[in-house]
Each structure stands twice: as structure tokens, then as C-alpha cells.
Design an enzyme around this catalytic site. Structure first.
Site, PDB file in Angstrom:
ATOM      1  N   ASP A 203      16.312  -7.677 -47.165  1.00 37.96           N
ATOM      2  CA  ASP A 203      15.785  -7.085 -46.380  1.00 37.96           C
ATOM      3  C   ASP A 203      16.337  -5.408 -46.288  1.00 37.96           C
ATOM      4  O   ASP A 203      17.016  -5.331 -45.169  1.00 37.96           O
ATOM      5  CB  ASP A 203      16.329  -7.766 -44.748  1.00 37.96           C
ATOM      6  CG  ASP A 203      15.656  -7.283 -43.741  1.00 37.96           C
ATOM      7  OD1 ASP A 203      14.437  -6.585 -43.763  1.00 37.96           O
ATOM      8  OD2 ASP A 203      16.150  -7.319 -42.540  1.00 37.96           O
ATOM      9  N   ASP A 220      24.359  -7.219 -43.725  1.00 41.90           N
ATOM     10  CA  ASP A 220      23.573  -8.022 -43.368  1.00 41.90           C
ATOM     11  C   ASP A 220      22.764  -8.775 -44.448  1.00 41.90           C
ATOM     12  O   ASP A 220      21.522  -8.212 -44.589  1.00 41.90           O
ATOM     13  CB  ASP A 220      22.532  -7.466 -42.466  1.00 41.90           C
ATOM     14  CG  ASP A 220      21.695  -8.678 -41.675  1.00 41.90           C
ATOM     15  OD1 ASP A 220      21.899  -9.861 -41.791  1.00 41.90           O
ATOM     16  OD2 ASP A 220      20.679  -8.064 -40.828  1.00 41.90           O
TER      17      ASP A 220
END
Length: 327
Positions: A203, A220
């Protein structure tokens, strides 16, 4: 554990602080919710020390083994001297349980999104991603997902149609366009041929990169998965109308550390299409979570789905255009 539709109903500030203190830390009572919807993430004040970030994983989404692979991948990247915000270990473990929730603690890092129009910035990002992928290619995931047309295209389309998320007057148009897009994405993969896959960030959009003092710091890894290298590059290269320049700069840095198979450029618009479909299905799947309707108030409006169909039409045209040509 809380109900599947409201998985964080019992995650109040007292429980958050109790979870953190169960690891032997002393919180000072400050709890600040950070921007996250899939999981719940908080900045926690620590007595006599720097604040920490507590991430409470969405129940039922990942197995313990899959989260363990996320943490192990972050540790591998950090060991390779890449700036990745990796989870902290307490008692030799990085994943912890408290009150029906699984959580991890991370150091707090500051920064801002990188300026993607700048050559030096894009070249630097390319170098970092080349190094990241060199680590990612060293061994496979065993418990994480894989980026495929089925997982990120067919499944989302079926979920949206079967769940009745489309206004009735738009269902047929959406379904017809989706079928054409799935065929066009299959053709894009055929043009690319047998491309290699590896462990990815997954991502890699600018919001997941903290830029500070001329350096990129990746955060993340919750969506890390197996897929082609180009998945971690295309969101940094801008739109088609930006031309090949951004690709040229990214790959200039990337190929200092790892060869890039340019056949993967045939997948760029297919991957952009998969992200569009997957994102809308993700919101629909999470709609019973009370955090989602206020965060995405436009989601059920016909105008939103008209916009989605327009984007699908644009992507269908893009899938029939030549791939980027960085020279």
C-alpha cells in the site's frame, strides 16, 4: 471479543491504557486517536519517555501467523538499514493480546508526505524501494495474501453486486463495465507475461511515507502481500498525463539496487483499476463499523456510484493504451 460489525465497541480509553500497561509500561493518561479505519491506532503518552503508537488489529482480519509475518518483514527491513517503523518487542514478542484485542506498539515518528514532482525525491524513493524489494525477494510469505485479479477485482465486483450496493438503475452498467475491465486486465497480464512476484509493502502511497530531512521513512505494513514489484511503484509515479518522466526518475534510483522488469509496466493501469474496485468493496465490507458512515458519508449516494462508473470507463480506455515508456 466484540461483535463482528462493531469490533471496537469495548475499546475505550481505559482498556487501551490497561493494554499498554499490561506490558510493564506506565502511561500518563494521554490517548489520542490517529487517522485509521481498518485498525484502531492511538498515540499514547508514556511517563518519563517518548510517546508510543498503539495499533489494535481488526478482529478476524489477519491470523496471528499473518501478523507475525508483517512484523518479521518489518524487522528484516530494519536489519537491512531501511527506515521502516517496526513494532517494538516486549518479553521477546511484538504481538500482544488484552481484553479480546490483539495489539502492537510502535515508536512514534514524524514527517510529511514526499513531494512527488521533484526528481531528487523520486530518485531517492526509487533507491529505497529497490533496496526494500531486494529484501522482499529473499524469501516468500507463507501466510499473507497475494495480489491477483481474482482477489482484488473479481471478488470485490461480486461483493458489490450481490450486496446490492449499486443503485438499481446503475447495476447493469456497472456489471457490464466490470466484465470488460476484468477481460482487459487479463489481457494486460498476458502482455506482461510471467512476471516475478515478491514480498511487497503493498500500500505504498505517499501517505504511508514520512519524509523528513531528505529521507523516506516507510510506515504501515498492514497490507504487505505478495505481488509484482510495480505495485509499490505506480502510486508514486502520478497519473498517465504526467508522462514518463516520473517513471524515469523512479527507475533511475530503483535500478541502482535491483533490476526492474519493464514488462511489468503493462500492469500499471490494471493495478490502478484493481485498487478502485477493491477500495469501494472495502468500504462496503466495513459499513457496519460505526466509524465508516461518518468517514465516508457520500458512499451510498448515487452520485458516488456515477463517479465510480466514470472512473471505470476511463480505466477501460487506459487499459487499451500503451504502457508508460520511461527512457
Amino acid at each position: 471479543m466484540s461483535d463482528a460489525g462493531t469490533p471496537y465497541a469495548n475499546l475505550d480509553p481505559d482498556r487501551i491504557l490497561d493494554a499498554v500497561e499490561s506490558l510493564g509500561l506506565h502511561a500518563d493518561g494521554r490517548v489520542l486517536a490517529l487517522n485509521s479505519y481498518e485498525n484502531r491506532v492511538y498515540r499514547i503518552g508514556i511517563e518519563g519517555g517518548a510517546p508510543l503508537v498503539a495499533k489494535f488489529y481488526r478482529p478476524g482480519r489477519w491470523s496471528d501467523e499473518a501478523i507475525g509475518e508483517e512484523h518479521a518483514f518489518a524487522a528484516e527491513l530494519a536489519a537491512a538499514d531501511l527506515s521502516v517503523v517496526a513494532p517494538l518487542a516486549f518479553g521477546g514478542r511484538t504481538l500482544h493480546a488484552f481484553g479480546g484485542h490483539r495489539f502492537a506498539l510502535f515508536p512514534l515518528r514524524g514527517g510529511h508526505a514526499p513531494e512527488l514532482g521533484d526528481r531528487d525525491t523520486l530518485t531517492h524513493l526509487g533507491r529505497v524501494l529497490g533496496r526494500l524489494h531486494a529484501v522482499g525477494a529473499a524469501k516468500p510469505f507463507a501466510h499473507r495474501g497475494e495480489l491477483t485479479i481474482e482477489s482484488h477485482g473479481e471478488d470485490p465486483v461480486h461483493f458489490l453486486l450481490e450486496g446490492g450496493w449499486l443503485p438499481p438503475e446503475l447495476e447493469h452498467n456497472f456489471e457490464t463495465l466490470a466484465e470488460s475491465l476484468l477481460d482487459a486486465m487479463d489481457a494486460a497480464w498476458e502482455r506482461a507475461g510471467e512476471v516475478a512476484t515478491l514480498r511487497l509493502h503493498g500500500d505504498c502511497h505517499p501517505g504511508n511515507i514520512l519524509w523528513r530531512e531528505g529521507q523516506a521513512h516507510f510506515v504501515d505494513l498492514d497490507d504487505c502481500l505478495t505481488g509484482p514489484a510495480v505495485q509499490d511503484l505506480w502510486m508514486l509515479a502520478g497519473r498517465r498525463e504526467d508522462g514518463p518522466r516520473a517513471w524515469q526518475w523512479l527507475l533511475e534510483g530503483y535500478e541502482q539496487f535491483r533490476a526492474f522488469d519493464r514488462r511489468e509496466l503493462h500492469l500499471v493501469e490494471a493495478l490502478r483499476t484493481l485498487r478502485l474496485l477493491h477500495h469501494n468493496a472495502w468500504i462496503a465490507r466495513r459499513w457496519s463499523d460505526p466509524a465508516f458512515p461518518p468517514a465516508f458519508p457520500w458512499f451510498e449516494a448515487p452520485r458516488h456510484w456515477e463517479s465510480v462508473i466514470t472512473q471505470m470507463q476511463e480505466q477501460l480506455a487506459a487499459l487499451h493504451e500503451p504502457p508508460p515508456d520511461p527512457r
